[in-house]
Design an enzyme around this catalytic site. Structure first.
Site, mmCIF file in Angstrom:
data_model
loop_
_atom_site.group_PDB
_atom_site.id
_atom_site.type_symbol
_atom_site.label_atom_id
_atom_site.label_comp_id
_atom_site.label_asym_id
_atom_site.label_seq_id
_atom_site.Cartn_x
_atom_site.Cartn_y
_atom_site.Cartn_z
ATOM 1 N N GLY A 11 0.841 -1.196 0.000
ATOM 2 C CA GLY A 11 0.000 0.000 0.000
ATOM 3 C C GLY A 11 0.871 1.238 0.000
ATOM 4 C CB ALA A 13 2.554 7.201 2.750
ATOM 5 N NE ARG A 14 -0.764 6.998 8.574
ATOM 6 C CZ ARG A 14 -0.175 7.842 9.411
ATOM 7 N NH1 ARG A 14 -0.751 8.951 9.728
ATOM 8 N NH2 ARG A 14 0.976 7.556 9.957
ATOM 9 C CB SER A 15 -2.566 2.819 2.170
ATOM 10 O OG SER A 15 -1.664 1.864 2.728
ATOM 11 C CB THR A 37 12.235 -2.358 9.483
ATOM 12 O OG1 THR A 37 11.117 -1.658 8.934
ATOM 13 C CG2 THR A 37 12.080 -3.852 9.255
ATOM 14 C CG HIS A 52 2.090 2.045 14.263
ATOM 15 N ND1 HIS A 52 1.145 1.474 13.441
ATOM 16 C CD2 HIS A 52 2.591 3.096 13.572
ATOM 17 C CE1 HIS A 52 1.082 2.152 12.307
ATOM 18 N NE2 HIS A 52 1.949 3.143 12.361
ATOM 19 N NE ARG A 56 3.128 -3.868 18.222
ATOM 20 C CZ ARG A 56 3.844 -2.815 17.806
ATOM 21 N NH1 ARG A 56 3.481 -2.131 16.749
ATOM 22 N NH2 ARG A 56 4.930 -2.444 18.452
ATOM 23 C CD GLU A 64 13.003 -0.784 18.232
ATOM 24 O OE1 GLU A 64 14.149 -0.332 18.140
ATOM 25 O OE2 GLU A 64 12.037 -0.175 18.728
ATOM 26 C CG ASP A 86 4.542 -2.132 9.718
ATOM 27 O OD1 ASP A 86 4.971 -1.560 8.711
ATOM 28 O OD2 ASP A 86 3.521 -1.777 10.337
HETATM 29 N N1 LIG Z 1 10.898 0.862 16.209
HETATM 30 C C1 LIG Z 1 9.596 0.612 16.192
HETATM 31 N N2 LIG Z 1 8.892 0.916 15.080
HETATM 32 C C2 LIG Z 1 7.567 0.648 15.076
HETATM 33 C C3 LIG Z 1 6.911 0.057 16.188
HETATM 34 N N3 LIG Z 1 5.586 -0.056 15.877
HETATM 35 C C4 LIG Z 1 5.446 0.418 14.615
HETATM 36 N N4 LIG Z 1 6.640 0.863 14.140
HETATM 37 C C5 LIG Z 1 6.937 1.416 12.817
HETATM 38 O O1 LIG Z 1 5.942 2.302 12.371
HETATM 39 C C6 LIG Z 1 6.032 2.377 10.945
HETATM 40 C C7 LIG Z 1 4.684 2.627 10.321
HETATM 41 O O2 LIG Z 1 4.207 3.863 10.771
HETATM 42 P P1 LIG Z 1 3.402 4.943 9.878
HETATM 43 O O3 LIG Z 1 4.373 5.942 9.357
HETATM 44 O O4 LIG Z 1 2.298 5.444 10.728
HETATM 45 O O5 LIG Z 1 2.833 4.053 8.684
HETATM 46 P P2 LIG Z 1 2.268 4.501 7.270
HETATM 47 O O6 LIG Z 1 2.993 3.648 6.279
HETATM 48 O O7 LIG Z 1 2.321 5.974 7.037
HETATM 49 O O8 LIG Z 1 0.750 4.161 7.395
HETATM 50 P P3 LIG Z 1 -0.119 2.890 7.074
HETATM 51 O O9 LIG Z 1 -0.081 2.670 5.600
HETATM 52 O O10 LIG Z 1 -1.514 3.301 7.499
HETATM 53 O O11 LIG Z 1 0.417 1.738 7.844
HETATM 54 C C8 LIG Z 1 6.582 1.032 10.479
HETATM 55 O O12 LIG Z 1 7.735 1.259 9.705
HETATM 56 C C9 LIG Z 1 6.962 0.303 11.780
HETATM 57 O O13 LIG Z 1 8.255 -0.282 11.714
HETATM 58 C C10 LIG Z 1 7.677 -0.265 17.344
HETATM 59 O O14 LIG Z 1 7.179 -0.759 18.351
HETATM 60 N N5 LIG Z 1 9.017 0.040 17.296
#
Ligand SMILES: Nc1nc2c(ncn2[C@@H]2O[C@H](COP(=O)(O)OP(=O)(O)OP(=O)(O)O)[C@@H](O)[C@H]2O)c(=O)[nH]1
EC number: 2.7.1.156
Length: 174
Positions: A11, A13-15, A37, A52, A56, A64, A86
């Site tokens: 997807g 960004a923010r999808s 990651t 995030h 959970r 990580e 993710d």
């Molecule tokens: N280090 C770390 N990263 C996390 C954790 N939980 C989530 N993330 C990171 O958060 C990132 C996603 O955040 P967003 O920037 O909100 O995602 P996005 O891609 O814009 O949005 P969506 O498409 O809606 O998921 C991912 O790269 C995850 O690795 C965590 O507990 N620790």
């Protein structure tokens, strides 16, 4: 024994791709290991990560792995849990900036998925819909991401595309 399922979630960004991937994972087993990651370099990223983490519950543990992703999959897979990775886009960014061998890293990732004794859900960005970037590094990244996504879609049991929070199954059984 049937092989545990692997699902690739793509997807923009923010999808809503992270939320969809988490829901898929939670439907698979009661216990999950979230392999992040991302690294929290600044306050904005710390806020995103905190949001995030709040989504959970106690079923999840978090590790990580900004670079050593294949090792993390091997180390944390157990037959009674699901792994949620993710996301591959930040991992690829980290690898590219670290001048890693991307083809070899892709091989190691595919091997780790094939060896994992548990289901794995992978989140990745679809970055190719925009105009051609005007700098060489961004073009290299875009091509590497497209190549990695294609490669993973070939080996995963199912691939979903999330747009505006709506998942579309591109391949594999429901
Ligand atoms: N280090 C770390 N990263 C996390 C954790 N939980 C989530 N993330 C990171 O958060 C990132 C996603 O955040 P967003 O920037 O909100 O995602 P996005 O891609 O814009 O949005 P969506 O498409 O809606 O998921 C991912 O790269 C995850 O690795 C965590 O507990 N620790």
């Amino acid at each position: 024994m049937t092989k545990p399922r692997t699902i690739l979630v793509l997807g923009g960004a923010r999808s809503g791709k992270s939320r969809h991937a988490q829901a898929l994972a939670e439907a698979m087993t009661p216990e999950g290991c979230f392999i992040a990651t991302a690294q929290a370099w600044d306050d904005e990223m710390r806020d995103r990560i905190a949001r995030h983490q709040a989504d959970r519950d106690e079923r999840w543990t978090t590790v990580e792995a900004p670079l050593a992703l294949a090792d993390a999959i091997a180390e944390h897979s157990r037959s009674d849990r699901v792994l949620l990775v993710d996301c591959l886009t930040l991992w690829l960014t980290n690898m590219l900036l670290g001048e890693a061998d991307l083809a070899a890293a892709g091989d190691a990732l595919v091997a780790a998925l094939e060896d994992a004794p548990c289901p794995v859900v992978l989140v990745s960005n679809e970055v190719g819909f925009g105009i051609v970037p005007d700098n060489a590094l961004a073009r290299r990244f875009r091509d590497a991401q497209g190549t990695l996504n294609q490669r993973l879609a070939r080996v995963c049991d199912a691939t979903d595309l999330v747009v505006a929070g709506l998942p579309l199954r591109l391949s594999g059984e429901k």
